[in-house]
Design a protein around this motif. Structure first.
Motif, PDB file in Angstrom:
ATOM      1  N   GLY A 195       0.803  -1.214   0.000  1.00 45.96           N
ATOM      2  CA  GLY A 195       0.000   0.000   0.000  1.00 45.96           C
ATOM      3  C   GLY A 195       0.836   1.264   0.000  1.00 45.96           C
ATOM      4  O   GLY A 195       0.421   2.296   0.547  1.00 45.96           O
ATOM      5  N   ILE A 196       2.025   1.191  -0.609  1.00 41.26           N
ATOM      6  CA  ILE A 196       2.905   2.350  -0.688  1.00 41.26           C
ATOM      7  C   ILE A 196       3.299   2.560  -2.143  1.00 41.26           C
ATOM      8  O   ILE A 196       2.939   1.784  -3.020  1.00 41.26           O
ATOM      9  CB  ILE A 196       4.163   2.171   0.194  1.00 41.26           C
ATOM     10  N   SER A 197       4.055   3.612  -2.413  1.00 44.73           N
ATOM     11  CA  SER A 197       4.446   3.906  -3.784  1.00 44.73           C
ATOM     12  C   SER A 197       5.628   3.034  -4.203  1.00 44.73           C
ATOM     13  O   SER A 197       6.399   2.548  -3.366  1.00 44.73           O
ATOM     14  CB  SER A 197       4.824   5.379  -3.928  1.00 44.73           C
ATOM     15  N   GLU A 198       5.769   2.869  -5.504  1.00 47.32           N
ATOM     16  CA  GLU A 198       6.914   2.120  -6.032  1.00 47.32           C
ATOM     17  C   GLU A 198       8.245   2.799  -5.682  1.00 47.32           C
ATOM     18  O   GLU A 198       9.211   2.117  -5.330  1.00 47.32           O
ATOM     19  CB  GLU A 198       6.751   1.950  -7.540  1.00 47.32           C
ATOM     20  N   PRO A 199       8.344   4.154  -5.742  1.00 44.25           N
ATOM     21  CA  PRO A 199       9.598   4.789  -5.306  1.00 44.25           C
ATOM     22  C   PRO A 199       9.938   4.491  -3.844  1.00 44.25           C
ATOM     23  O   PRO A 199      11.105   4.404  -3.486  1.00 44.25           O
ATOM     24  CB  PRO A 199       9.325   6.278  -5.531  1.00 44.25           C
TER      25      PRO A 199
END
Length: 327
Positions: A26-30
Motif C-alpha cells: 500500500g505504498i508507492s513504487e519509489p
C-alpha cells in the motif's frame, strides 16, 4: 536495516516486481525502491538486477531472501503473542478454493498453528467455489479466504502469496504421451477424458481462463471433463493411462523427472496461477485473519505448502468439503 526495508525486499524477492510489492504494501513504487537502496548501501550488494522477465536476485539477494522472510515472520509472531498474551483465541474460520484446500491448506495451517499456538479455538476450513468467496467474506461467514483470487474483490484486502503452474499430464504409455508433435493440436485433446477434482475446472481461475481461450474462443468445443472425488484420484487415473489431467507442476515434478508421467506440450502451458489470502479491508478483518494473511507470505509458509506429500484431512460432508484439522 529496518523491518520495513526487509518486508519490502522480501515481497520484491517473492513477487519479482517492485510494482507488485508496492501494491501489497500500500505504498508507492519509489518508496519500495528507496527501501532496496538503503539495504544495498547497508549490505554492500546490489541485491536485485533487471532481467528479461522482470527482477532477478543476485547471489547476495538470494542469501538475504532466505532470512528476510524469517525475520519479518518472527517480528509478526512477537507482535501477536504480546498483544494476545491475556486473550483466549476463538476459532478461525477459513474458506478455501478446492485445489488449494486439497494440496496446501493442511500443511500451511499446521505450520501456522505451530508458529501462532494461541489458536486454542482451532481452525475450520470449508471449501467453496471461487465465485462465492468474496460474498461469503463480506457476509462475515468466514474470516479469511485462501486460494484463487475472488472475482469480486471490492471491500477486500487481497494478498498474493504463491505462484503456481498447472500442466497437462498423461501416462508415458498413453497415445498423447507418446506423440512428439510440438505443440499438440488442441483438437487431439478433445477425444480424451479430462479428470479433475470434484469442483471441476473452477470458474474465475487461471485454469478456466486458459480453457476458455484455448477451446471455447476457437469454437473447438468443450473437453470431456470427468470430476472425481479428489485431484489425487484424478492424477491416479491419468497415471493409469485412462486419460489426462491438469496437475500442479510442483506436485508432479518428481514423477515427471522419473518418467512415470509426461507433461503434454500444449499451447500456452504451463498455466500460471496465483494463490491469494483475502479478508475484509479497512480494519474490518479479525486480528487472527490479518495474522494469517501476513504468515502466508513468509518463507516458512511457502516451504510448508511446497513440501512433498499427498493431501491430508479432507472429508466430504454433504455438498461441501470440510478440512477438519483441529477441534
Amino acid at each position: 536495516m529496518t523491518l520495513n526495508q526487509l518486508r519490502a525486499f522480501a515481497l520484491v524477492a517473492r513477487l519479482g516486481s517492485l510494482r507488485a510489492a508496492a501494491a501489497v504494501l500500500g505504498i508507492s513504487e519509489p518508496a519500495v525502491s528507496s527501501s532496496l537502496a538503503a539495504l544495498r548501501l547497508d549490505l554492500g550488494d546490489a541485491l536485485v538486477r533487471r532481467s528479461g522477465s522482470g527482477i532477478a536476485l543476485t547471489a547476495g539477494g538470494r542469501a538475504l531472501a532466505d532470512h528476510a522472510q524469517e525475520i519479518v515472520g518472527l517480528a509478526e509472531q512477537v507482535r501477536w503473542e504480546v498483544s494476545h498474551a491475556a486473550e483466549s483465541a476463538a476459532s478461525l474460520r477459513v474458506v478455501a478454493t478446492a485445489g488449494f484446500a486439497e494440496h496446501a491448506a493442511g500443511r500451511l495451517l499446521d505450520a501456522f498453528t505451530r508458529r501462532m499456538p494461541v489458536h486454542s479455538g482451532g481452525i475450520d476450513v470449508v471449501v467453496e467455489s471461487a465465485d462465492d468467496v468474496g460474498s461469503l467474506l463480506q457476509d462475515h461467514a468466514y474470516d479469511v479466504a485462501l486460494g484463487s483470487r475472488p472475482p469480486q474483490a471490492t471491500q477486500l484486502e487481497v494478498v498474493p502469496f504463491l505462484r503456481y503452474q498447472r500442466v497437462l499430464v498423461a501416462a508415458p504409455g498413453h497415445p498423447l504421451g507418446r506423440r512428439r508433435q510440438q505443440p499438440l493440436p488442441l483438437a487431439a485433446l478433445l477425444g480424451e477424458p479430462w479428470f479433475t477434482g470434484p469442483a471441476g475446472v473452477e470458474e474465475f481461475t487461471a485454469e478456466s481462463g486458459w480453457l476458455a481461450a484455448a477451446f471455447l474462443a476457437s469454437a473447438l468445443g468443450v473437453p470431456d471433463i470427468v470430476p472425481l472425488s479428489s485431484e489425487t484420484d484424478a492424477l491416479a487415473a491419468a497415471r493409469a493411462g485412462e486419460g489426462i489431467t491438469l496437475a500442479f507442476m510442483h506436485i508432479v515434478r518428481a514423477e515427471v523427472t522419473a518418467g512415470s508421467l509426461v507433461v503434454l506440450p500444449v499451447l500456452n502451458t504451463p498455466i500460471a496461477g496465483l494463490w491469494c489470502a483475502s479478508a475484509l479491508d479497512h480494519g474490518r478483518a479479525s486480528t487472527a485473519a490479518r495474522t494469517l494473511q501476513r504468515f502466508v507470505t513468509t518463507a516458512e509458509a511457502t516451504a510448508a505448502m511446497l513440501a512433498p506429500g499427498g493431501s491430508r484431512g479432507v472429508a466430504r460432508r454433504g455438498s461441501k468439503v470440510h478440512v477438519a484439522l483441529w477441534s
